[in-house]
Structure formats: structure tokens, C-alpha cells
Write an enzyme that holds these catalytic residues in place. Structure first.
Site, mmCIF file in Angstrom:
data_model
loop_
_atom_site.group_PDB
_atom_site.id
_atom_site.type_symbol
_atom_site.label_atom_id
_atom_site.label_comp_id
_atom_site.label_asym_id
_atom_site.label_seq_id
_atom_site.Cartn_x
_atom_site.Cartn_y
_atom_site.Cartn_z
ATOM 1 N N HIS A 1 0.828 -1.220 0.000
ATOM 2 C CA HIS A 1 0.000 0.000 0.000
ATOM 3 C C HIS A 1 0.858 1.265 0.000
ATOM 4 C CE1 HIS A 1 -3.676 -2.349 0.955
ATOM 5 N NE2 HIS A 1 -2.837 -3.081 1.665
ATOM 6 N N SER B 1 15.098 18.873 -17.239
ATOM 7 C CA SER B 1 14.212 20.033 -17.217
ATOM 8 C C SER B 1 14.804 21.154 -18.039
ATOM 9 C CB SER B 1 13.987 20.514 -15.781
ATOM 10 O OG SER B 1 13.243 21.716 -15.755
ATOM 11 N N LYS C 1 18.344 18.798 -12.781
ATOM 12 C CA LYS C 1 17.285 17.799 -12.598
ATOM 13 C C LYS C 1 17.479 16.647 -13.592
ATOM 14 C CE LYS C 1 12.283 17.642 -11.800
ATOM 15 N NZ LYS C 1 11.862 16.533 -12.659
ATOM 16 N N GLU D 1 9.898 5.824 -18.051
ATOM 17 C CA GLU D 1 8.748 6.564 -18.581
ATOM 18 C C GLU D 1 8.469 6.173 -20.026
ATOM 19 O OE1 GLU D 1 9.252 10.550 -15.777
ATOM 20 O OE2 GLU D 1 9.832 10.629 -17.891
#
Length: 460
Positions: free
Chosen positions: A182, A312, A318, A325
Site C-alpha cells: 500500500h 528540465s 534535474k 517513462e
């Protein structure tokens, strides 16, 4: 200015580009179906070339086609299979549902090439399409193309991913981390166990694909128009399946029921379901990698994926998990393709399925995407990630859920009280347990040893 020649078919005259290898029927389809930029995949054109070459050889062996024409057709078909004339296959996927336009495209291109080689007329219907119908050629091409892609590209790619995961699991098995259920802290596991679970998913995906191959290897060729085999020699179907098996090394056989082979695409739907399952597995793996890589300060930060590109355009420094992805987007595409294939599979009306081109396109696309994504995930994410061992170890030692190991000794309810107190007061579980139980420091060290707790059950 485009130069044209005049071609004829049963509907009359039509202008065809002078340099096109195809003829009238292909040109009509070019003009009728200007819907998308989607074209038949290379795998389907390769399969069509193989089928036409095998058909010419079988018709020659059966005494139905003279040797000179047969050999010219076989040579031309081989060139088509090898991709030497792909620019002469211009047709849209969204066309007649039987794929007749593309079957005739292949017939016309091969007839043109064979006639040039032979120096005499080769007819696209009478010679190249002898003993065949679009209704059995296109289903056969779907099975052949998908079989070759699965065995030649996807399964090897998944095996590579599986090997990479197994090797990584062995390399990180010494690291004990916090399990999560969870998305909440749970009992400890090793990173090797976690990565090994991913490897098992991939292994099962390979097994699922292999289990589908026997049905995918059953070919419709020989059924001709409606499944009765009209205009084909009774031995044509078994012989062409044997010829294709010889050409490819694959286990192709003639379908045991031609009526099913023409009217349904159940094997393609089954394969697509297995591809969707593989996509679900890869989505799970990619998502886990993203979560484990999250941070580097405010996230889970258990691992660091390879830094492949700036993340970015506005935030310097970043780095994003770009490979997981990309893989997730592939998985989403494959899941969407599966819906299209399932709807296509439902579109078998009486003796023919009428969504064959879109099934062919989506099935081949899914296989090729998953193959490429599997290799990319293995090489650019799994193989190169590093582990933040000190950070992981610090978190494992503070996990109050370790009290679960004390349940057999002190009971669930006392264990819950200890866990809540340790969490609320920011103290170690051992410190609180020493106060609230009669267990010694040595007993607690033994019972709460995180590594020992990772071996608490049957290991797969």
C-alpha cells in the site's frame, strides 16, 4: 509533372504512375483509401513475399505452374521479402477489411518483377495468386509475420531482459531494504528478492508467448475464398505450410479447420492478450524503478538510475527516469492496441473476418515495441542503476513494522502498542520493546535481525 501509364482491370482503365511496379487494382486502392499515414509493417510485406514464393514453388511441384514462370515469381517474391521494393507498397492500413488491396498489391508488384526477369507475361491473378485468395493469404501473413517477430525479436529481447534482471538481483541481494505494501512500510526484503520478482514476471511472459505459438503456427493457406479450398489443389495447404516451415525454421502447419482460420482471428487475439500481459509486467517494473529512484532528497531514493539527459528546461541539475517513462508509454500503446485487436477479432462475419489489416498493423506494432522497450529497459535502466546502501540501511533499522517478528512471542496486540509508541516517540523498536517486554537485548537482536527476517518464508 508525374508521368503515367494506362492500366486495365475489370472496372476499366486507370492511370498508374509510370515508374510504379504495381498495377490497376493497387492504384484504385491508393485513390480510395487516403485516410492515414499508417502502412503495412515490414514484417507483413516480408511474410507476403514468403507466401507468394512458397505458393509458386508448390504450384510448380504440383504441375500447375510452368517451371520458368514459377522460378521468376519465386525470385521476385524473394526480393519483396527482403524489402527491396517496399516503396511500391503504398497502401493505407484502413482499406478493405479482407486486405484484398494489399494482396493484389503484392501480386502486381511480383508479377511486374517476374515478367521483367522472364521476358514474357506473368499475370498477377492467374500466376502469382494461383491457388490463393486474399481471404487466406492475409490471415496467413498475419500468423507468419507475428510468429517470426515473436520468435526472432520479442522472445530474445525478453530473455535478454530476464538475464539482466537475474544478474542484477544477484549483485544487490546483500542489500536489505524496507518492503512496502500500500506504499507503506512493511517487513524487510532484500533488493535481490525484489528484482528477482521482476525477473520471474519476465520469465512467465516468455512462457505465455511460447504457449501461444502452436496456435499461431496454424496457417489458413489452402482455404481460398470461404474455407472449402475452391480452385486449390487438395495438397496445396499442407505443402505450402511445409514449405514456409522449411524457409523459416518455424513450426508452421496447415490449419485443422479452414473455416475457423478464415472467419476468426482468435490466435491473434490470444497473442495480443499475452502481449498485453507482458506490457502489464513491464509497466510494473518500470513504475517500481521510478519510485525507487525518486528524490534524490524528498523521495524514496533507494537507487539511482543512469543519468541519460537533462531533465528540465528550467530546473538545472534535474535528472528524470526517462527510460522507465518511455517503457510505460510503450506499455500503454500495447494495451490500447489490444483493445483494437479484440474489437477486430469480434468482426468475423460468417466466413471472413473484415478487420484484418488493422489487426495486422497493431499486432506487429505491439510485438516490435515490446521487443525494443525490453532491450532498452535492460541496457539503459536495469544494468546501470546503483544502490544507496547507507540510506537504505538507516531506514531499515528504524522501521517499526519489524515488530511483526515478535508476534509469535508477545502477541499481535502488544506488538501493535510497541510499534505505535516507537513511531510516535521517534525511538528504536528495540529500545521500546526492552521497556514493554521481558525479552533480553540479545533475544531482541536475534528476533529483529532484518536479514534473518527476509528468509522467513519459502523463497521462489
Amino acid at each position: 509533372m508525374t508521368e503515367y501509364r494506362i492500366e486495365h482491370d475489370s472496372l476499366g482503365e486507370i492511370r498508374v504512375p509510370a515508374d510504379a511496379f504495381y498495377g490497376a487494382q493497387t492504384q484504385r486502392a491508393v485513390e480510395n483509401f487516403q485516410i492515414s499515414h499508417y502502412r503495412f509493417p515490414r514484417a507483413m510485406i516480408r511474410a507476403l513475399g514468403m507466401i507468394k514464393g512458397a505458393a509458386a514453388a508448390v504450384n510448380r511441384d504440383l504441375g500447375l505452374l510452368d517451371a520458368a514462370r514459377a522460378e521468376a515469381i519465386m525470385a521476385a517474391a524473394q526480393e519483396v521479402a527482403e524489402g527491396k521494393h517496399d516503396r511500391h507498397f503504398p497502401l493505407d492500413i484502413f482499406q478493405t477489411g479482407s486486405g484484398t488491396s494489399t494482396n493484389m498489391n503484392a501480386n502486381e508488384v511480383i508479377a511486374h518483377l517476374a515478367a521483367e526477369r522472364l521476358g514474357s507475361k506473368v499475370h498477377p491473378n492467374d500466376h502469382v495468386n494461383m491457388s490463393q485468395s486474399s481471404n487466406d493469404v492475409i490471415p496467413t501473413a498475419i500468423h507468419v509475420s507475428a510468429y517470426l517477430l515473436v520468435t526472432g525479436e520479442l522472445i530474445p529481447a525478453l530473455r535478454h531482459l530476464h538475464t539482466t534482471l537475474v544478474e542484477k538481483a544477484a549483485a544487490v541481494d546483500h542489500v536489505v531494504t524496507t518492503g512496502r505494501t500500500h506504499l507503506m512500510d512493511a517487513m524487510p526484503i532484500t533488493l535481490g528478492q525484489e528484482v528477482g520478482g521482476w525477473a520471474s514476471q519476465v520469465a512467465h511472459g516468455i512462457q505465455r508467448l511460447e504457449a501461444t505459438l502452436p496456435r499461431l503456427g496454424q496457417l489458413a493457406q489452402g482455404a481460398t475464398a470461404v474455407g472449402t479450398g475452391i480452385n486449390a489443389h487438395p495438397e496445396f495447404g499442407p505443402r505450402i505450410a511445409a514449405k514456409l516451415a522449411e524457409m523459416t525454421g518455424c513450426d508452421f502447419v496447415t490449419s485443422p479447420n479452414y473455416f475457423e482460420a478464415l472467419s476468426t482471428q482468435d490466435a491473434a487475439v490470444e497473442l495480443s492478450g499475452q502481449l498485453k500481459t507482458v506490457a502489464v509486467s513491464l509497466m510494473k517494473i518500470a513504475n517500481d524503478l521510478r519510485w525507487m529512484n525518486s528524490g534524490p532528497i524528498a523521495g524514496i531514493a533507494e537507487i539511482v538510475l543512469p543519468a541519460l539527459q537533462p531533465g528540465s528546461s528550467i530546473m538545472p541539475g534535474k535528472i528524470n527516469p526517462v527510460i522507465p517513462e518511455a517503457v510505460m508509454m510503450v506499455c500503454a500503446q500495447v494495451m490500447g492496441n489490444d483493445v483494437t485487436i479484440a474489437i477486430g477479432g469480434q468482426s468475423g462475419n460468417f466466413q471472413l473476418n473484415v478487420m484484418l489489416p488493422v489487426i495486422a498493423h497493431n499486432l506487429c506494432e505491439s510485438i516490435e515495441l515490446l521487443a525494443a522497450a525490453s532491450r532498452t529497459l535492460a541496457d539503459k535502466a536495469v544494468a546501470g542503476f546503483t544502490v544507496n546502501e547507507a540510506h537504505i540501511a538507516a531506514l531499515v533499522g528504524r522501521n517499526p513494522i519489524l515488530v511483526t517478528a515478535l508476534n509469535p512471542v508477545i502477541g499481535y496486540e502488544l506488538g501493535a502498542k510497541i510499534a505505535k509508541k516507537a513511531y510516535a516517540e521517534g525511538r528504536s523498536l528495540k529500545e521500546v520493546a526492552l521497556e514493554m517486554t521481558e525479552l533480553s537485548s540479545e533475544e531482541l537482536d536475534r528476533l529483529l535481525d532484518p536479514r534473518a527476517l527476509t528468509r522467513g518464508g519459502i523463497q521462489g
